[in-house]
Design an enzyme around this catalytic site. Structure first.
Site, PDB file in Angstrom:
ATOM      1  N   HIS A  86       2.168   2.666  -2.326  1.00  0.00           N
ATOM      2  CA  HIS A  86       2.205   1.850  -1.106  1.00  0.00           C
ATOM      3  C   HIS A  86       0.981   2.135  -0.248  1.00  0.00           C
ATOM      4  O   HIS A  86       0.407   3.216  -0.296  1.00  0.00           O
ATOM      5  CB  HIS A  86       3.495   2.027  -0.302  1.00  0.00           C
ATOM      6  CG  HIS A  86       3.794   3.385   0.267  1.00  0.00           C
ATOM      7  ND1 HIS A  86       3.919   4.524  -0.489  1.00  0.00           N
ATOM      8  CD2 HIS A  86       4.058   3.774   1.547  1.00  0.00           C
ATOM      9  CE1 HIS A  86       4.243   5.547   0.287  1.00  0.00           C
ATOM     10  NE2 HIS A  86       4.317   5.126   1.539  1.00  0.00           N
ATOM     11  N   GLU A 127       1.599  10.222  -1.511  1.00  0.00           N
ATOM     12  CA  GLU A 127       2.828  11.030  -1.376  1.00  0.00           C
ATOM     13  C   GLU A 127       3.383  11.455  -2.729  1.00  0.00           C
ATOM     14  O   GLU A 127       4.231  12.347  -2.809  1.00  0.00           O
ATOM     15  CB  GLU A 127       3.879  10.247  -0.579  1.00  0.00           C
ATOM     16  CG  GLU A 127       3.489  10.070   0.871  1.00  0.00           C
ATOM     17  CD  GLU A 127       4.397   9.137   1.665  1.00  0.00           C
ATOM     18  OE1 GLU A 127       4.273   9.126   2.903  1.00  0.00           O
ATOM     19  OE2 GLU A 127       5.219   8.413   1.064  1.00  0.00           O
ATOM     20  N   HIS A 150       4.694  13.189   9.016  1.00  0.00           N
ATOM     21  CA  HIS A 150       3.876  12.022   9.390  1.00  0.00           C
ATOM     22  C   HIS A 150       3.442  12.070  10.854  1.00  0.00           C
ATOM     23  O   HIS A 150       3.221  11.032  11.469  1.00  0.00           O
ATOM     24  CB  HIS A 150       4.654  10.725   9.172  1.00  0.00           C
ATOM     25  CG  HIS A 150       5.089  10.450   7.766  1.00  0.00           C
ATOM     26  ND1 HIS A 150       6.053  11.182   7.123  1.00  0.00           N
ATOM     27  CD2 HIS A 150       4.699   9.499   6.884  1.00  0.00           C
ATOM     28  CE1 HIS A 150       6.245  10.692   5.905  1.00  0.00           C
ATOM     29  NE2 HIS A 150       5.436   9.671   5.737  1.00  0.00           N
ATOM     30  N   HIS A 209      11.024   7.690   0.711  1.00  0.00           N
ATOM     31  CA  HIS A 209      11.572   8.084   2.020  1.00  0.00           C
ATOM     32  C   HIS A 209      11.316   7.033   3.118  1.00  0.00           C
ATOM     33  O   HIS A 209      11.234   7.379   4.311  1.00  0.00           O
ATOM     34  CB  HIS A 209      11.021   9.465   2.428  1.00  0.00           C
ATOM     35  CG  HIS A 209       9.529   9.514   2.653  1.00  0.00           C
ATOM     36  ND1 HIS A 209       8.762  10.582   2.251  1.00  0.00           N
ATOM     37  CD2 HIS A 209       8.664   8.646   3.235  1.00  0.00           C
ATOM     38  CE1 HIS A 209       7.497  10.354   2.580  1.00  0.00           C
ATOM     39  NE2 HIS A 209       7.413   9.194   3.184  1.00  0.00           N
TER      40      HIS A 209
HETATM   41  C1  DHB Z   1       6.895   3.057   4.840  1.00  0.00           C
HETATM   42  C2  DHB Z   1       6.746   3.984   3.794  1.00  0.00           C
HETATM   43  C3  DHB Z   1       6.525   5.339   4.087  1.00  0.00           C
HETATM   44  O1  DHB Z   1       6.344   6.294   3.127  1.00  0.00           O
HETATM   45  C4  DHB Z   1       6.486   5.778   5.391  1.00  0.00           C
HETATM   46  O2  DHB Z   1       6.333   7.096   5.616  1.00  0.00           O
HETATM   47  C5  DHB Z   1       6.616   4.867   6.437  1.00  0.00           C
HETATM   48  C6  DHB Z   1       6.822   3.507   6.150  1.00  0.00           C
HETATM   49  C7  DHB Z   1       7.145   1.601   4.564  1.00  0.00           C
HETATM   50  O3  DHB Z   1       7.035   1.140   3.414  1.00  0.00           O
HETATM   51  O4  DHB Z   1       7.515   0.887   5.513  1.00  0.00           O
HETATM   52 FE    FE Z   2       5.713   8.236   4.046  1.00  0.00          FE
END
Ligand code: DHB
Ligand code: FE
Length: 289
Positions: free
Chosen positions: A193, A240, A59, A12
């Site tokens: 991530h 997540e 978030h 997302h």
């Molecule tokens: C990014 C990934 C995310 O899951 C998010 O909520 C905000 C930013 C990213 O990789 O930039």
């Molecule tokens: Fe996210």
């Protein structure tokens, strides 16, 4: 009886919304990501869900660190998007399905999940981006929605086992819902991530691909992970993955993989897409785990 037709896991990342707004879908950076959704669109055209239940994490738009439920279920007639500071266009409100929401809420509380029920709830990019990816171009999507938020932000976070059981409880609730609705389950976020700290930019392809594989036929294999285990293996935002695990828990029938894509990176994230078909009639509904 409602029919749970399938589940979709998708990234997302907010930058996806920027790419959509600028029409960059065929740009060399973006096309390996967007083109992977063609097969999903073909499937959705045939599968025609009436309602989508979306497991995602807020978030900081609707909930903040001062008050943050572990699990929250939307029970509103519509869900508004709002400015989160990403510079993205604000989507039109998404239609809710309060009757189904209350059915799910009643079933979850009876099943000992003490969720927060939200008759008003703003939805953030973790909800709106997947909706734009699944139904591109339409600001009025052809589905009603039930958003379910899982806390992946403020510790302590729920375990993989707890999120899987939440999904299973939602799956049982849908199986007992007296309607002919065709219901799609979506889990958003991840995969690996980490956006800040010493490991900013961390990605773990091996772990991601293992999780995608297990999500198809052996989701129980992911349930021993604590939230901290997942953070160690997938990065602090890679947790997540819990939304995907809940999505998979709600597929209580016989599951078949239709499509998968994994692409590194989109922004800071290992982007992933998984489409699972669920044959709800094939397996009797039962409490597992
Ligand atoms: C990014 C990934 C995310 O899951 C998010 O909520 C905000 C930013 C990213 O990789 O930039
Ligand atoms: Fe996210």
């Amino acid at each position: 009886m409602a029919n749970v037709i399938g589940g979709i896991g998708t990234t997302h990342v907010p930058a996806i919304g920027g790419a959509i707004a600028k029409g960059l879908q065929n740009d060399p950076y973006w096309s390996p990501f967007f083109s992977a959704f063609d097969k999903v669109h073909t499937w959705l055209d045939k599968a025609r869900p009436d309602v989508v239940v979306v497991f995602y994490n807020d978030h900081g738009l609707n909930f903040f660190l001062d008050k943050l439920p572990t699990f929250a279920v939307g029970a509103a007639p519509e869900y508004k998007h709002a400015d989160e500071g990403w510079g993205l266009p604000i989507s039109q409100p998404y239609p809710g399905d309060p009757t189904l929401s209350w059915h799910i809420i009643e079933a979850l509380v009876a099943d000992e999940f003490d969720i927060t029920m939200c008759q008003e709830m703003l939805v953030d990019h973790a909800f709106t981006i997947p909706m734009s990816l699944l139904w591109p171009g339409a600001d009025s999507r052809p589905v009603k929605t039930v958003p379910i938020c899982i806390n992946t932000v403020q510790h302590p976070l729920p375990s993989a086992a707890r999120c899987y059981k939440l999904g299973q409880a939602v799956g049982r609730a849908l199986g007992a819902y007296k309607s002919n609705d065709r219901i799609l389950i979506v889990g958003t976020g991840g995969l690996s991530h980490q956006l800040d700290g010493k490991r900013a930019g961390f990605i773990n392809k091996e772990f991601d691909l293992m999780c995608m594989d297990k999500l198809v036929h052996d989701p129980q294999a992911l349930t021993p992970f604590s939230s901290l285990d997942i953070i160690e293996k997938a990065g602090s935002q890679g947790v997540e993955l819990l939304n995907w695990i809940a999505m998979r828990g709600a597929l209580t029938g016989h599951v078949k993989k239709i499509h998968q894509n994994y692409h590194i990176p989109i922004s800071n994230t290992a982007s992933a897409l998984l489409l699972l078909e669920n044959n709800a009639g094939a397996v009797p509904l039962r409490k597992v785990g």
